[in-house]
Design a protein around this motif. Structure first.
Motif, PDB file in Angstrom:
ATOM      1  N   ALA A   1       0.832  -1.208   0.000  1.00 35.93           N
ATOM      2  CA  ALA A   1       0.000   0.000   0.000  1.00 35.93           C
ATOM      3  C   ALA A   1       0.864   1.255   0.000  1.00 35.93           C
ATOM      4  O   ALA A   1       0.540   2.245  -0.677  1.00 35.93           O
ATOM      5  N   LEU A   2       1.963   1.235   0.741  1.00 39.77           N
ATOM      6  CA  LEU A   2       2.860   2.388   0.773  1.00 39.77           C
ATOM      7  C   LEU A   2       3.420   2.662  -0.620  1.00 39.77           C
ATOM      8  O   LEU A   2       3.437   3.812  -1.096  1.00 39.77           O
ATOM      9  N   ARG A   3       3.888   1.617  -1.280  1.00 43.47           N
ATOM     10  CA  ARG A   3       4.466   1.787  -2.626  1.00 43.47           C
ATOM     11  C   ARG A   3       3.431   2.343  -3.603  1.00 43.47           C
ATOM     12  O   ARG A   3       3.733   3.230  -4.417  1.00 43.47           O
ATOM     13  N   GLN A   4       2.215   1.837  -3.535  1.00 40.29           N
ATOM     14  CA  GLN A   4       1.166   2.328  -4.416  1.00 40.29           C
ATOM     15  C   GLN A   4       0.904   3.808  -4.181  1.00 40.29           C
ATOM     16  O   GLN A   4       0.695   4.577  -5.124  1.00 40.29           O
ATOM     17  N   ARG A   5       0.931   4.236  -2.923  1.00 38.76           N
ATOM     18  CA  ARG A   5       0.670   5.636  -2.607  1.00 38.76           C
ATOM     19  C   ARG A   5       1.834   6.525  -3.030  1.00 38.76           C
ATOM     20  O   ARG A   5       1.631   7.673  -3.453  1.00 38.76           O
ATOM     21  N   LEU A   6       3.048   6.022  -2.946  1.00 36.37           N
ATOM     22  CA  LEU A   6       4.181   6.781  -3.455  1.00 36.37           C
ATOM     23  C   LEU A   6       4.087   6.938  -4.970  1.00 36.37           C
ATOM     24  O   LEU A   6       4.337   8.025  -5.517  1.00 36.37           O
TER      25      LEU A   6
ATOM     26  N   ALA B   1      14.804   0.172  -2.084  1.00 33.85           N
ATOM     27  CA  ALA B   1      14.955   0.305  -3.536  1.00 33.85           C
ATOM     28  C   ALA B   1      13.647   0.010  -4.251  1.00 33.85           C
ATOM     29  O   ALA B   1      13.312   0.641  -5.266  1.00 33.85           O
ATOM     30  N   TRP B   2      12.877  -0.947  -3.710  1.00 32.84           N
ATOM     31  CA  TRP B   2      11.621  -1.356  -4.356  1.00 32.84           C
ATOM     32  C   TRP B   2      10.540  -0.292  -4.233  1.00 32.84           C
ATOM     33  O   TRP B   2       9.897   0.069  -5.224  1.00 32.84           O
ATOM     34  N   ILE B   3      10.314   0.230  -3.032  1.00 32.92           N
ATOM     35  CA  ILE B   3       9.216   1.190  -2.863  1.00 32.92           C
ATOM     36  C   ILE B   3       9.508   2.506  -3.574  1.00 32.92           C
ATOM     37  O   ILE B   3       8.576   3.228  -3.966  1.00 32.92           O
ATOM     38  N   THR B   4      10.792   2.838  -3.753  1.00 35.47           N
ATOM     39  CA  THR B   4      11.151   4.084  -4.434  1.00 35.47           C
ATOM     40  C   THR B   4      11.446   3.869  -5.911  1.00 35.47           C
ATOM     41  O   THR B   4      11.643   4.843  -6.648  1.00 35.47           O
ATOM     42  N   ASN B   5      11.503   2.602  -6.336  1.00 38.99           N
ATOM     43  CA  ASN B   5      11.792   2.260  -7.733  1.00 38.99           C
ATOM     44  C   ASN B   5      13.115   2.873  -8.189  1.00 38.99           C
ATOM     45  O   ASN B   5      13.223   3.433  -9.290  1.00 38.99           O
ATOM     46  N   THR B   6      14.134   2.746  -7.336  1.00 38.58           N
ATOM     47  CA  THR B   6      15.446   3.272  -7.684  1.00 38.58           C
ATOM     48  C   THR B   6      16.515   2.373  -7.071  1.00 38.58           C
ATOM     49  O   THR B   6      16.214   1.298  -6.560  1.00 38.58           O
ATOM     50  N   ARG B   7      17.786   2.800  -7.128  1.00 37.85           N
ATOM     51  CA  ARG B   7      18.897   1.993  -6.624  1.00 37.85           C
ATOM     52  C   ARG B   7      19.791   2.833  -5.719  1.00 37.85           C
ATOM     53  O   ARG B   7      19.829   4.056  -5.810  1.00 37.85           O
ATOM     54  N   TYR B   8      20.547   2.136  -4.877  1.00 37.98           N
ATOM     55  CA  TYR B   8      21.550   2.809  -4.056  1.00 37.98           C
ATOM     56  C   TYR B   8      22.759   3.192  -4.917  1.00 37.98           C
ATOM     57  O   TYR B   8      23.165   2.437  -5.801  1.00 37.98           O
TER      58      TYR B   8
ATOM     59  N   HIS C   1      18.382  -9.693 -10.520  1.00 37.84           N
ATOM     60  CA  HIS C   1      18.996  -8.364 -10.552  1.00 37.84           C
ATOM     61  C   HIS C   1      18.765  -7.647  -9.219  1.00 37.84           C
ATOM     62  O   HIS C   1      19.680  -7.035  -8.658  1.00 37.84           O
ATOM     63  N   ASP C   2      17.524  -7.699  -8.735  1.00 37.50           N
ATOM     64  CA  ASP C   2      17.199  -7.068  -7.459  1.00 37.50           C
ATOM     65  C   ASP C   2      18.006  -7.691  -6.322  1.00 37.50           C
ATOM     66  O   ASP C   2      18.525  -6.992  -5.445  1.00 37.50           O
TER      67      ASP C   2
END
Length: 337
Positions: free
Chosen positions: A128-133, A174-181, A304-305
């Motif tokens: 739910a958090l990821r969807q709201r972001l 990384a998943w909830i923000t759809n990015t990488r470190y 990859h993840d």
């Protein structure tokens, strides 16, 4: 349609939970298990329990679940890839970057489907958090902070708190923000007399500039599993122990109390705890892997993840040793692995 035949490797603490789910998962049949120590938790429930991989493969598998100690992931995983057996690999993908790269490459070269079992991706609060972001509820995201603490689990002996626990937070962030470190700084401590670290404090940066902060340890009597995302419209707080998600909005009402207002960067707004459906994450994880093999959408963590989480974890360990901010290497090209 015939049920998919599944083999489970490892009948330990996590393996017994995988066995429980697989025995009732629609469209699958748990047909055998591998554990050289036998079925000490009585999780097999009548299925054959063998002591080596060749014996398990002779039973005939459509896919496997790898839930053995981390250091065995590479040898067993590469053997499964060579045998053409799709595999759901318990996190972390491997205990070090080189092993993780080789394991990911083995499945890619063999064109065999595989995924990493990062169960937090199936926690209702984080979904739910990821969807709201993604929907822009917070606007620009400034930071992601996680806390993952609790007592030491006696079953973990092959890796420290970074590769065992912190990889959850590195992956979910990384998943909830759809990015990488891109970089990370860290400090660790050894407080329990074991060879591996049992406490981590890490400060990272993502490729979009978001700052991350992670507190992870095995030395607390209080079990915590929280993720706090701060943006320019407020914060979202996910408690993955209770699968609750709460929104703290920035308010538009001005504070009239002058002495108090001087210390506030934003005003307090409404606080909302969302009612969300709550499916057991491990069941959802297995459903997603089954569905991927049947040609539906891929919702599991890819190799990859999994490799990125191992690279970020290794960078954390290096940073804690040299006292400097450490670059997280970019992923090598492994195609669709």
């Amino acid at each position: 349609m015939n049920a998919l035949r599944v083999g489970l490797i490892g009948l330990g603490w996590m393996g017994r939970h995988h066995a429980r789910v697989l025995r009732t998962l629609e469209g699958t049949e748990l047909v055998g298990a591998l554990d050289p120590h036998g079925d000490r938790y009585r999780a097999a429930d009548g299925i054959p329990v063998v002591a080596d991989l060749d014996a398990l493969l002779r039973i005939g598998l459509d896919y496997a679940v790898l839930a053995c100690p981390t250091l065995l992931h590479e040898p067993l995983g590469t053997a499964l890839a060579a045998a053409g057996v799709p595999t759901l690999i318990e996190k972390p993908l491997a205990g070090d970057p080189d092993s993780a790269r080789r394991l990911a490459q083995a499945f890619h070269t063999s064109a065999v489907p595989a995924a990493v079992g990062y169960i937090e991706r199936f926690n209702p609060a984080l979904i739910a958090l990821r969807q709201r972001l993604e929907g822009g509820q917070l606007g620009d995201v400034f930071s992601v902070a996680t806390r993952r603490t609790g007592p030491y689990p006696v079953r973990i002996t092959d890796v420290g708190v970074i590769h065992d626990l912190a990889t959850h937070d590195l992956d979910l962030t990384a998943w909830i923000t759809n990015t990488r470190y891109t970089s990370i700084a860290a400090r660790t401590a050894h407080r329990s007399g074991r060879p591996h670290e049992d406490l981590l404090a890490a400060l990272g940066q993502l490729s979009d500039g978001t700052i991350t902060h992670h507190q992870v340890n095995w030395v607390s009597p209080l079990k915590e599993r929280t993720t706090v995302v701060t943006g320019d419209r407020g914060i979202l707080v996910a408690d993955t122990l209770t699968a609750d998600l709460t929104y703290w909005a920035n308010g538009s009402t001005r504070t009239q109390w002058e002495a108090l207002a001087a210390f506030r960067g934003v005003t307090e707004g409404d606080v909302t705890r969302y009612a969300i459906p709550k499916q057991e994450p491990l069941v959802a994880e297995h459903e997603a892997f089954r569905d991927m093999l049947l040609g539906h959408s891929h919702r599991n963590a890819t190799l990859h993840d999994g490799l990125h989480a191992v690279l970020a974890a290794h960078a954390s360990l290096q940073a804690s040793r040299n006292g400097a901010t450490t670059t997280v290497p970019s992923l090598i090209n492994l195609g669709a692995a």
